[in-house]
Scaffold this active site. Structure first.
Site, PDB file in Angstrom:
ATOM      1  N   VAL A 172       2.585  47.221 -78.026  1.00 13.47           N
ATOM      2  CA  VAL A 172       2.003  45.883 -77.990  1.00 13.47           C
ATOM      3  C   VAL A 172       1.520  45.512 -76.584  1.00 13.47           C
ATOM      4  O   VAL A 172       1.342  44.348 -76.261  1.00 13.47           O
ATOM      5  CB  VAL A 172       2.995  44.817 -78.516  1.00 13.47           C
ATOM      6  CG1 VAL A 172       3.117  44.899 -80.017  1.00 13.47           C
ATOM      7  CG2 VAL A 172       4.360  44.941 -77.852  1.00 13.47           C
ATOM      8  N   CYS A 173       1.318  46.563 -75.783  1.00 16.97           N
ATOM      9  CA  CYS A 173       0.903  46.352 -74.408  1.00 16.97           C
ATOM     10  C   CYS A 173      -0.613  46.342 -74.287  1.00 16.97           C
ATOM     11  O   CYS A 173      -1.284  47.163 -74.904  1.00 16.97           O
ATOM     12  CB  CYS A 173       1.470  47.512 -73.593  1.00 16.97           C
ATOM     13  SG  CYS A 173       0.784  47.555 -71.984  1.00 16.97           S
ATOM     14  N   ILE A 174      -1.136  45.420 -73.478  1.00 15.85           N
ATOM     15  CA  ILE A 174      -2.571  45.433 -73.209  1.00 15.85           C
ATOM     16  C   ILE A 174      -2.826  45.459 -71.697  1.00 15.85           C
ATOM     17  O   ILE A 174      -3.916  45.138 -71.243  1.00 15.85           O
ATOM     18  CB  ILE A 174      -3.280  44.229 -73.879  1.00 15.85           C
ATOM     19  CG1 ILE A 174      -2.608  42.895 -73.511  1.00 15.85           C
ATOM     20  CG2 ILE A 174      -3.310  44.394 -75.389  1.00 15.85           C
ATOM     21  CD1 ILE A 174      -3.374  41.673 -73.996  1.00 15.85           C
TER      22      ILE A 174
END
Ligand SMILES: NC(=O)C1=CN([C@@H]2O[C@H](COP(=O)(O)OP(=O)(O)OC[C@H]3O[C@@H](n4cnc5c(N)ncnc54)[C@H](OP(=O)(O)O)[C@@H]3O)[C@@H](O)[C@H]2O)C=CC1
Ligand SMILES: Nc1nc2c(ncn2[C@@H]2O[C@H](COP(=O)(O)O)[C@@H](O)[C@H]2O)c(=O)[nH]1
Length: 325
Positions: A172-174
């Site tokens: 869920v990392c951007i």
């Protein structure tokens, strides 16, 4: 430098030394305790809560409680009342120092404190390690996150007992999209690079998509592996349950997402839905069985035997067999 990740590396088997995979020991010593698995659920609000961490502590697993909307001192007291070890998270702000003061003043202490900020190679982390070590000298301090050997060396020199490696490989990392930085896409080789200089344990954090990735992390130097998405989405997981077209999902969001922060500021995380996948205890059992198989393929009996195997890189300019000579 070789660049690879979990999905383009395979470990090479060695002659089997056991008659049954049950002989393979997945246990790991970490910070003065022995745990059943070198795996820890991510300290995120949709991954762990009080109930899950109590169950993990009582059943021989390592856990790190998250630090969001939580009274860390009350949490630590409750774990002590239950006769369980205490493993909490900390930021680097004045409120986090107050928590340390209260844990010390009230005699609660903590067995493990994970200083967990996005850019952990920072003066604020140096000061926080010193603050904890001065007031709670017996606490095992994990610090991160970093993504380079320089980060590991500095955190170790600043007094961290273990370092957490991984900038942006999470599901869920951007971070890499928003900032252009990170180890996303090459986390496994970043781990290898960091492990070469580490003199203390490393926690590989983020990017685990399959149970076999745990064995790969150990092969490239991890003492412990932090896992978010694979643990989110269980029946017990704290994320809200959502029904889409008759199928059940659990929400999983980043700690630096607006869902966790409550505002859209310096957002580096997103929210996704994970299909509900049964009970956490069943996944942990399967993880243990799979890791026992991994150890047997390594021709070993214990976790460290994974570190001796050769590997191949599939495709790309680093492709080929890599032998330990
Ligand atoms: N592993 C990863 O790749 C990432 C993980 N996360 C997770 O999100 C959670 C929140 O992290 P975080 O916002 O750092 O925690 P905090 O909200 O506790 O903030 C950390 C402090 O560091 C300062 N800071 C300076 N530079 C940075 C930077 N590049 N990124 C973030 N803070 C910075 C912040 O100030 P200011 O806000 O004023 O800049 C703040 O004072 C943590 O659990 C962290 O692990 C977040 C992003 C990446
Ligand atoms: N860049 C961001 N990373 C984040 C955020 N929240 C958590 N994390 C990191 O991800 C791992 C879990 O990764 P997974 O691949 O197993 O799902 C977690 O431990 C953190 O290090 C975020 O908002 N942004």
């Amino acid at each position: 430098m070789e660049i690879f990740d979990y999905d383009n590396v395979l470990l090479l088997p060695r002659q089997c030394r056991v008659e049954s995979r049950a002989e393979c020991d997945t246990g790991v010593d970490f910070g003065g305790r022995r745990f059943k698995l070198p795996v820890v659920p991510a300290n995120m609000k949709t991954v762990v809560d009080e109930r899950i961490t109590e169950w993990m502590a009582a059943n021989g697993y390592f856990y790190v409680m998250h630090r969001f909307d939580l009274d860390n001192v009350a949490y630590a007291k409750r774990m002590r009342d239950l006769g369980l070890y205490v493993s909490i998270s900390s930021g680097v702000k004045p409120a986090d120092r107050d928590v340390i003061d209260r844990l010390a003043a009230e005699g609660v202490g903590a067995d493990y404190i994970t200083i967990d900020i996005a850019h952990g190679h920072a003066e604020s982390v140096r000061q926080m390690i010193a603050y904890i070590k001065q007031r709670l000298p017996n606490t095992f301090v994990i610090a991160g996150n970093v993504g380079t050997p320089e980060g590991v060396i500095d955190l170790e020199n600043w007094g961290a007992d273990a370092t957490k490696v991984g900038i942006g490989p999470g599901k869920v990392c951007i971070t890499r999209l928003k900032t252009g930085f990170g180890t996303g896409g090459w986390q496994l080789s970043a781990l290898k690079w960091c492990a070469r200089v580490a003199t203390k344990p490393i926690i590989a954090d983020g990017g685990i998509r399959h149970h076999g990735d745990i064995a790969k992390s150990v092969r490239f130097g991890a003492a412990m592996v932090m896992v978010g998405s694979l643990f989110a989405g269980h029946e017990e997981s704290p994320g809200a349950t959502v029904e889409v077209d008759g199928k059940l999902y659990k929400e999983y969001y980043g700690s630096a997402s607006d869902f966790n922060k409550g505002e859209y500021k310096h957002v580096e995380g997103k929210r996704i839905l994970e299909p509900v996948k049964g009970k956490l205890g069943d996944t942990l059992r399967e993880m243990q069985e799979d890791l026992q198989s991994s150890i047997s393929y390594a021709g070993g009996r214990q976790l460290n035997d994974l570190r001796r195997v050769n590997y191949v890189i599939l495709g790309g300019e680093n492709a080929g067999e890599h032998l330990l000579m």
